[in-house]
Write a protein that holds these residues in place. Structure first.
Motif, mmCIF file in Angstrom:
data_model
loop_
_atom_site.group_PDB
_atom_site.id
_atom_site.type_symbol
_atom_site.label_atom_id
_atom_site.label_comp_id
_atom_site.label_asym_id
_atom_site.label_seq_id
_atom_site.Cartn_x
_atom_site.Cartn_y
_atom_site.Cartn_z
ATOM 1 N N PHE A 224 0.933 -2.492 -13.097
ATOM 2 C CA PHE A 224 -1.179 -2.200 -12.335
ATOM 3 C C PHE A 224 -0.961 -0.843 -12.026
ATOM 4 O O PHE A 224 -2.042 -0.348 -11.330
ATOM 5 N N GLN A 225 -0.322 0.259 -11.691
ATOM 6 C CA GLN A 225 -0.099 1.566 -11.359
ATOM 7 C C GLN A 225 -0.322 1.094 -10.263
ATOM 8 O O GLN A 225 -1.422 2.217 -9.355
ATOM 9 N N ARG A 226 0.290 0.471 -9.082
ATOM 10 C CA ARG A 226 -0.170 0.445 -7.685
ATOM 11 C C ARG A 226 1.517 0.044 -7.085
ATOM 12 O O ARG A 226 2.600 -0.450 -7.559
ATOM 13 N N CYS A 227 1.339 0.152 -5.499
ATOM 14 C CA CYS A 227 2.572 -0.381 -4.752
ATOM 15 C C CYS A 227 2.040 -0.631 -3.374
ATOM 16 O O CYS A 227 0.635 -0.526 -3.078
ATOM 17 N N LYS A 228 3.125 -1.495 -2.717
ATOM 18 C CA LYS A 228 3.059 -1.899 -1.514
ATOM 19 C C LYS A 228 3.517 -1.278 -0.682
ATOM 20 O O LYS A 228 4.532 -0.942 -0.645
ATOM 21 N N LEU A 229 2.950 -0.756 0.363
ATOM 22 C CA LEU A 229 3.433 0.001 1.641
ATOM 23 C C LEU A 229 2.926 -0.587 2.839
ATOM 24 O O LEU A 229 2.848 -1.338 3.207
ATOM 25 N N ARG A 230 4.914 -0.597 3.639
ATOM 26 C CA ARG A 230 5.026 -1.172 4.721
ATOM 27 C C ARG A 230 4.374 0.306 5.854
ATOM 28 O O ARG A 230 4.330 1.124 5.809
ATOM 29 N N VAL A 231 2.874 0.063 6.813
ATOM 30 C CA VAL A 231 2.485 1.201 7.371
ATOM 31 C C VAL A 231 2.888 1.186 9.082
ATOM 32 O O VAL A 231 3.304 0.129 9.496
ATOM 33 N N THR A 232 3.094 2.708 8.962
ATOM 34 C CA THR A 232 3.930 2.703 10.433
ATOM 35 C C THR A 232 3.114 3.893 10.698
ATOM 36 O O THR A 232 3.140 3.228 12.681
ATOM 37 N N GLN A 233 2.446 4.702 10.406
ATOM 38 C CA GLN A 233 1.318 5.097 11.170
ATOM 39 C C GLN A 233 -0.360 5.205 10.706
ATOM 40 O O GLN A 233 -0.094 5.370 9.469
ATOM 41 N N CYS A 234 -1.329 4.852 11.243
ATOM 42 C CA CYS A 234 -2.348 5.065 11.044
ATOM 43 C C CYS A 234 -2.955 4.296 12.548
ATOM 44 O O CYS A 234 -3.806 3.922 12.820
ATOM 45 N N ALA A 235 -3.863 6.201 12.443
ATOM 46 C CA ALA A 235 -3.917 6.414 14.040
ATOM 47 C C ALA A 235 -5.436 5.323 13.863
ATOM 48 O O ALA A 235 -5.418 5.302 15.021
ATOM 49 N N ASN A 236 -6.454 5.732 13.066
ATOM 50 C CA ASN A 236 -7.959 4.791 13.698
ATOM 51 C C ASN A 236 -7.299 3.347 13.323
ATOM 52 O O ASN A 236 -8.360 2.492 13.505
ATOM 53 N N HIS A 237 -6.286 3.035 12.577
ATOM 54 C CA HIS A 237 -6.098 1.292 12.696
ATOM 55 C C HIS A 237 -4.521 1.239 13.188
ATOM 56 O O HIS A 237 -4.040 0.820 12.332
ATOM 57 N N PRO A 238 -4.412 1.223 14.170
ATOM 58 C CA PRO A 238 -2.867 1.285 14.517
ATOM 59 C C PRO A 238 -2.869 -0.396 14.496
ATOM 60 O O PRO A 238 -1.695 -0.550 14.370
ATOM 61 N N ARG A 239 -3.955 -1.182 14.221
ATOM 62 C CA ARG A 239 -2.447 -2.254 14.162
ATOM 63 C C ARG A 239 -1.922 -2.672 12.606
ATOM 64 O O ARG A 239 -1.676 -4.107 12.169
ATOM 65 N N MET A 240 -2.648 -2.145 11.809
ATOM 66 C CA MET A 240 -2.696 -2.411 10.132
ATOM 67 C C MET A 240 -1.297 -2.161 9.714
ATOM 68 O O MET A 240 -0.087 -1.341 10.564
ATOM 69 N N LYS A 241 -0.615 -3.293 9.429
ATOM 70 C CA LYS A 241 0.727 -3.360 8.427
ATOM 71 C C LYS A 241 1.162 -3.171 7.477
ATOM 72 O O LYS A 241 2.115 -2.703 7.161
ATOM 73 N N TRP A 242 0.240 -3.506 6.191
ATOM 74 C CA TRP A 242 0.708 -3.435 4.893
ATOM 75 C C TRP A 242 -1.093 -2.950 4.400
ATOM 76 O O TRP A 242 -2.117 -3.016 4.644
ATOM 77 N N LEU A 243 -0.320 -2.104 2.841
ATOM 78 C CA LEU A 243 -1.487 -1.154 2.460
ATOM 79 C C LEU A 243 -0.854 -1.843 0.738
ATOM 80 O O LEU A 243 0.408 -1.461 0.632
ATOM 81 N N GLU A 244 -2.110 -2.005 0.253
ATOM 82 C CA GLU A 244 -1.273 -2.160 -1.449
ATOM 83 C C GLU A 244 -2.359 -0.885 -1.908
ATOM 84 O O GLU A 244 -3.994 -1.128 -1.420
ATOM 85 N N ILE A 245 -1.436 -0.377 -2.769
ATOM 86 C CA ILE A 245 -2.496 1.496 -2.930
ATOM 87 C C ILE A 245 -2.432 1.864 -4.601
ATOM 88 O O ILE A 245 -1.549 1.548 -5.109
#
Length: 90
Positions: free
Chosen positions: A28-49
């Motif tokens: 699917f040309q995608r990956c799952k990301l464990r977010v360690t830093q996101c200034a405008n969304h500090p509670r974000m933990k995961w992204l699939e991009i």
């Protein structure tokens, strides 16, 4: 793209997020990301991009980042990833 690789991306095209890859979905040309830093969304933990959403920085891992990934590889019992990280640290 590899599990453990640090990624810089823009969430919703405008919010800088940093994290490391935990899963790759090549079909699917995608990956799952464990977010360690996101200034405008500090509670974000995961992204699939999409692979296309990765912003390629040419920075190497710091010793602290590498040690954190080694700890994560140990905690998840991922021997292959652990060995790759140890090779990077030498």
């Amino acid at each position: 793209m590899e599990v453990g690789q640090w990624i810089h991306t823009k969430y919703m095209g405008k919010h800088d997020c940093i994290g490391f890859i935990t899963s790759i979905y090549p079909d699917f040309q995608r990956c799952k990301l464990r977010v360690t830093q996101c200034a405008n969304h500090p509670r974000m933990k995961w992204l699939e991009i999409s692979f296309d959403d990765v912003i390629h920085d040419n920075e190497d891992l710091t010793r602290t980042e590498l040690n954190s990934l080694i700890d994560l590889a140990l905690a998840t019992y991922d021997k292959d990833w652990f060995e790759k990280l140890i090779a990077l640290s030498e």
